[in-house]
Design a protein around this motif. Structure first.
Motif, mmCIF file in Angstrom:
data_model
loop_
_atom_site.group_PDB
_atom_site.id
_atom_site.type_symbol
_atom_site.label_atom_id
_atom_site.label_comp_id
_atom_site.label_asym_id
_atom_site.label_seq_id
_atom_site.Cartn_x
_atom_site.Cartn_y
_atom_site.Cartn_z
ATOM 1 N N ALA A 81 61.232 16.479 -26.222
ATOM 2 C CA ALA A 81 62.331 15.546 -25.954
ATOM 3 C C ALA A 81 63.089 15.955 -24.696
ATOM 4 C CB ALA A 81 63.274 15.496 -27.154
ATOM 5 N N GLU A 82 63.293 17.246 -24.511
ATOM 6 C CA GLU A 82 64.017 17.737 -23.343
ATOM 7 C C GLU A 82 63.266 17.451 -22.047
ATOM 8 O OE1 GLU A 82 66.946 18.842 -23.080
ATOM 9 O OE2 GLU A 82 67.595 19.711 -24.991
ATOM 10 N N GLN A 83 61.974 17.234 -22.136
ATOM 11 C CA GLN A 83 61.174 16.945 -20.943
ATOM 12 C C GLN A 83 61.188 15.470 -20.564
ATOM 13 O OE1 GLN A 83 57.198 18.577 -21.459
ATOM 14 N NE2 GLN A 83 58.010 20.425 -22.430
ATOM 15 N N MET A 84 61.731 14.604 -21.416
ATOM 16 C CA MET A 84 61.752 13.174 -21.116
ATOM 17 C C MET A 84 62.750 12.873 -19.994
ATOM 18 S SD MET A 84 61.554 11.135 -24.763
ATOM 19 C CE MET A 84 63.230 11.574 -25.251
ATOM 20 N N PRO A 85 62.525 11.804 -19.225
ATOM 21 C CA PRO A 85 63.546 11.336 -18.282
ATOM 22 C C PRO A 85 64.850 11.039 -19.013
ATOM 23 C CG PRO A 85 61.448 10.258 -17.855
ATOM 24 C CD PRO A 85 61.272 11.019 -19.139
ATOM 25 N N SER A 86 65.956 11.152 -18.310
ATOM 26 C CA SER A 86 67.275 11.108 -18.950
ATOM 27 C C SER A 86 67.621 9.759 -19.560
ATOM 28 C CB SER A 86 68.354 11.497 -17.940
ATOM 29 O OG SER A 86 68.348 10.596 -16.834
#
Length: 324
Positions: A81-86
């Protein structure tokens, strides 16, 4: 792990207590877990979002109490999830599903909490959609907040459930996932002699195919019908899980066996994107999604006819088994 809060949805599932304990084993602390017990589903979904907003962590994971998590599931999914675009709204992994016998998306998501106030405005009215959460997420996608599905295997779904819950879900699956029915029926026929769950699943599918009325996911709707189905099959309802600590202790071995018995899911990452890109054309994945839906409609008509035709032999097999 300090940035995530978990909300477990339950309507009295047999695995409700162990689902919470397994979530804590996977890295959460107990005071970061909330349990919501509301019906119908649309009310429960709203309660989940509202609780997430109240707690105010960066991420909110929702988990149905019929999903049993692997011990590293939350950490792995949170890392992705932390790697997804904001601007991405939510992420979902895969579970191995007992009813369908496949790896699929079901019963868990990690949401970006700051977008949940907007999502609250798009929860459908009770009974308006057979997949209320997916409908809400699709609305968010169309507003420009995509979602992501990853191949990370987080746990199992619908194992060790009450017969009544398996019956109800199978009844709804007869319409909701009709393209899967031929394979589901064939799998049930193979596994029927060693597990009564598959007898119940077949009965639910059969009754769902014969029903003419609109189906609903409201857990209250088919209680009496499920009781009649169990009586006709000569089955008494399962007892509750008493030794939840023992269950949690044996679960890693059980999960390992599942992974060894069945192939792991496809390794592709799938993004659910808005219908139009900045250039005004449909992205490639949306085009494939449209094609998949079209093929699904064609298969649905054939699947139902084929499923009904196949049930004669299976019901005879079930009858022979009950006579023994």
């Amino acid at each position: 792990m300090n940035d995530i809060h978990l909300v477990i949805r339950t309507t009295g599932e047999r695995t409700a207590s162990v689902a919470k304990k397994l979530a804590i084993v996977s890295g959460l602390v107990e005071n970061e877990v909330t349990v919501v017990n509301e019906i119908p589903f649309e009310v429960a979904l709203r309660a989940c979002y509202e609780e997430a907003i109240r707690v105010g962590r960066k991420w909110t994971m929702t988990l149905d109490a019929d999903v049993l998590l692997a011990d590293t599931a939350v950490r792995r999914l949170l890392g992705l999830a932390e790697q997804m675009p904001s601007h991405f709204f939510q992420i979902e992994g895969k579970v191995f599903d007992k009813i369908t016998g496949i790896y699929r998306q079901a019963g868990h998501r990690i949401y970006r909490t700051e977008l949940l106030p907007l999502a609250l405005e798009h929860i459908p009215a009770a009974g308006a959609q057979i997949r209320p959460e997916f409908h809400t997420i699709t609305q968010m996608v169309e507003l420009g907040y995509p979602s992501r599905v990853v191949p990370s295997l987080v746990g199992v779904h619908d194992f060790e459930q009450y017969y009544a819950d398996l019956y109800r879900k199978s009844l709804v699956h007869a319409r909701k996932h009709s393209e899967l029915l031929p394979n589901v029926i064939a799998r049930c026929s193979r596994l029927l002699p060693r597990d009564d769950d598959f007898l119940v699943i077949l009965k639910g599918i059969w009754d769902g195919l014969l029903m003419q009325e609109a189906l609903t996911i409201d857990v209250r709707r088919y209680e009496d019908q499920a009781a009649c189905a169990m009586q006709s099959l000569g089955l008494a309802e399962k007892q509750p899980i008493v030794d939840s600590d023992g269950f949690v202790k044996m679960f890693p071995r059980f999960f390992s066996d599942i992974r060894s018995l069945y192939p792991t899911p496809d390794g592709a990452v799938w993004d659910h994107l808005p219908a139009l890109s900045e250039s005004g054309t449909k992205p490639e994945r949306v085009q494939r999604s449209w094609l998949a839906k079209t093929v699904g409609r064609i298969r649905e008509r054939g699947a139902i006819r084929g499923s009904v035709a196949a049930f004669g032999a299976l019901l005879r097999l079930a009858g022979q088994r009950l006579e023994r």
